[in-house]
Design an enzyme around this catalytic site. Structure first.
Site, PDB file in Angstrom:
ATOM      1  N   GLN A  97       0.851  -1.199   0.000  1.00 44.72           N
ATOM      2  CA  GLN A  97       0.000   0.000   0.000  1.00 44.72           C
ATOM      3  C   GLN A  97       0.886   1.248   0.000  1.00 44.72           C
ATOM      4  OE1 GLN A  97      -3.204  -0.281  -0.358  1.00 44.72           O
ATOM      5  NE2 GLN A  97      -3.728  -2.319   0.374  1.00 44.72           N
ATOM      6  N   ASP A 105      -9.353  -8.190  -1.505  1.00 44.03           N
ATOM      7  CA  ASP A 105      -8.752  -6.872  -1.766  1.00 44.03           C
ATOM      8  C   ASP A 105      -8.204  -6.866  -3.194  1.00 44.03           C
ATOM      9  OD1 ASP A 105      -7.526  -4.418  -1.639  1.00 44.03           O
ATOM     10  OD2 ASP A 105      -6.017  -4.984  -0.155  1.00 44.03           O
ATOM     11  N   CYS A 132     -10.192  -0.238  -4.234  1.00 44.19           N
ATOM     12  CA  CYS A 132      -9.671   1.073  -4.634  1.00 44.19           C
ATOM     13  C   CYS A 132     -10.424   1.589  -5.855  1.00 44.19           C
ATOM     14  CB  CYS A 132      -8.162   1.008  -4.874  1.00 44.19           C
ATOM     15  SG  CYS A 132      -7.705  -0.253  -6.061  1.00 44.19           S
TER      16      CYS A 132
END
Ligand SMILES: C[S@@+](CC[C@H](N)C(=O)[O-])C[C@H]1O[C@@H](n2cnc3c(N)ncnc32)[C@H](O)[C@@H]1O
Length: 390
Positions: A232, A321, A348
């Protein structure tokens, strides 16, 4: 209406990617960097079937949320979308957008820094010139400083620019725990830039000098990172998102950490589950994940290097994710058929998140949190709690 026509318009709304919205004879015009309530002289730069695009020529009446743009590349680089307005206004626009999209209240997790937060950059080199590719114009914008980047990376960029970069096409720079990693993509491995001072140097993904990987430490847990592994980009917000995922997923016997990268989330939750399985397609990330088990003396996690679409088995809880494209139909089908009581979806890309939630018909969406992983840009990070229908 035709190209280069000039109008005086009032901005009636703002969107989630830094445009003001106006209407001329009921036809929608998007105006880059315009704010609600402003009166502007504009020029039409693009006309489509359903809307046109205009650029500001002159501000006649200014919104008091307009601020001075700090970056000299704002209009040419294309990386930032909100440098013309306050951070509070950016957040408000993004949250409004999410609330409209999901038709529910968004729990916003506030963060402190909105500039100099990125721990990684990939710069392009074109004929020896170093910069960003503007994703709209495809032109290279030469830069010597970027307000999104950690200042140690900015210092390294200044140093790199002193070298002859002729044979180079791309330079990745990461700053983790104050250490610098560089990976150079070049057609000539005997370049001067290999003499640059850094903690870890790779050329064309091959190790050259320094440490083989960098190590980040979060809550006393060590995470190793190779150049090609996912990590990240915003350390402060990464922790917010992981803490929220921890709260949403609670504890149980077994957890699946799907799209696990270097295993960070599963490792962060190691004490909440008896056994964790991480699955990830990228071999370099999986190597890091396995190193992380050793670095932290963990023995309740196993990793599988595979495509998520091949996932099998039953788990009490699942965290997904995925990258911006979201979940494949095979993964959606697996999740709908699974017996997992709890599902946490970290995303995202709100649009693919919305699409996937609509398809996850065996789950109810209970809560969405969002935090600014990518301040001043158009990107938005969300973490969602989904619970299996009875
Ligand atoms: C947004 S990252 C999340 C990584 C990790 N959860 C973290 O927080 O650091 C998405 C990850 O999905 C991986 N990925 C992309 N496509 C995949 C696929 N088809 N199957 C499995 N993993 C995939 C990428 O390599 C990347 O590591």
């Amino acid at each position: 209406m035709k190209l280069k026509d000039k109008y005086r318009v009032e901005i009636i709304d703002e969107d989630n990617i830094g445009n003001g919205i106006s209407k001329i004879d009921n036809f929608v015009i998007f105006i880059n960097n315009a704010l609600k309530g402003e009166i502007l002289d504009i020029e039409i730069t693009k006309i489509n079937k359903h809307y046109a695009v205009g650029k500001i020529l002159n501000i006649v009446k200014k919104n008091n949320k307009r601020i001075e743009v700090v970056c000299k590349y704002y209009n040419s680089c294309g990386g930032c979308n909100f440098l013309h307005t306050t951070y509070e206004n950016e957040i408000e626009n993004k949250i409004n957008y999410l609330e409209k999209l999901f038709q529910t209240k968004i729990n916003y997790l506030n963060n402190s820094s909105n500039l100099n937060y990125r721990n990684k950059v990939t710069l392009h080199v074109d004929n020896g010139v170093l910069g960003y590719y503007n994703d709209k114009t495809h032109n290279l914008c030469e830069i010597d400083y970027c307000y999104l980047l950690n200042d140690k990376i900015n210092d390294k960029i200044k140093e790199i620019k002193k070298y002859n970069l002729k044979d180079i096409t791309e330079i990745m720079i990461r700053c983790i725990s104050n250490k610098i990693m560089i990976n150079i993509t070049t057609n000539n491995e005997n370049i001067d830039l290999k003499n640059i001072e850094c903690d870890c140097l790779y050329i064309n993904n091959k190790y050259v000098k320094g440490e083989k990987y960098l190590i980040d430490i979060i809550d006393n847990i060590k995470y190793s990172i190779y150049p090609n592994s996912f990590y990240q980009v915003n350390n402060e917000v990464m922790k917010f998102i992981y803490d929220k995922a921890k709260e949403y997923i609670e504890s149980d016997d077994t957890l699946l950490d799907l799209y696990c990268g270097t295993g960070t989330i599963g490792i962060y939750l190691k004490d909440n589950f008896k056994h964790i399985t991480g699955l990830e397609i990228n071999t370099s990330s999986i190597e890091n994940a396995k190193i992380n088990l050793e670095l932290n003396n963990i023995n309740n996690i196993e990793y599988i290097c595979d495509d998520a679409k091949n996932i099998k088995g039953k788990f009490d809880a699942i965290i997904v994710d995925p990258p911006r494209i979201g979940l494949s139909n095979q993964v959606i089908e697996y999740l709908n058929k699974s017996n997992s009581k709890k599902l946490v979806y970290i995303s995202c890309n709100p649009n693919t998140l919305k699409r996937d939630i609509n398809k996850l018909n065996n789950y109810n969406l209970e809560e969405i949190s969002s935090s600014s992983m990518f301040p001043r840009t158009k990107h938005i990070e969300c973490v969602c709690k989904l619970v299996r229908k009875e």
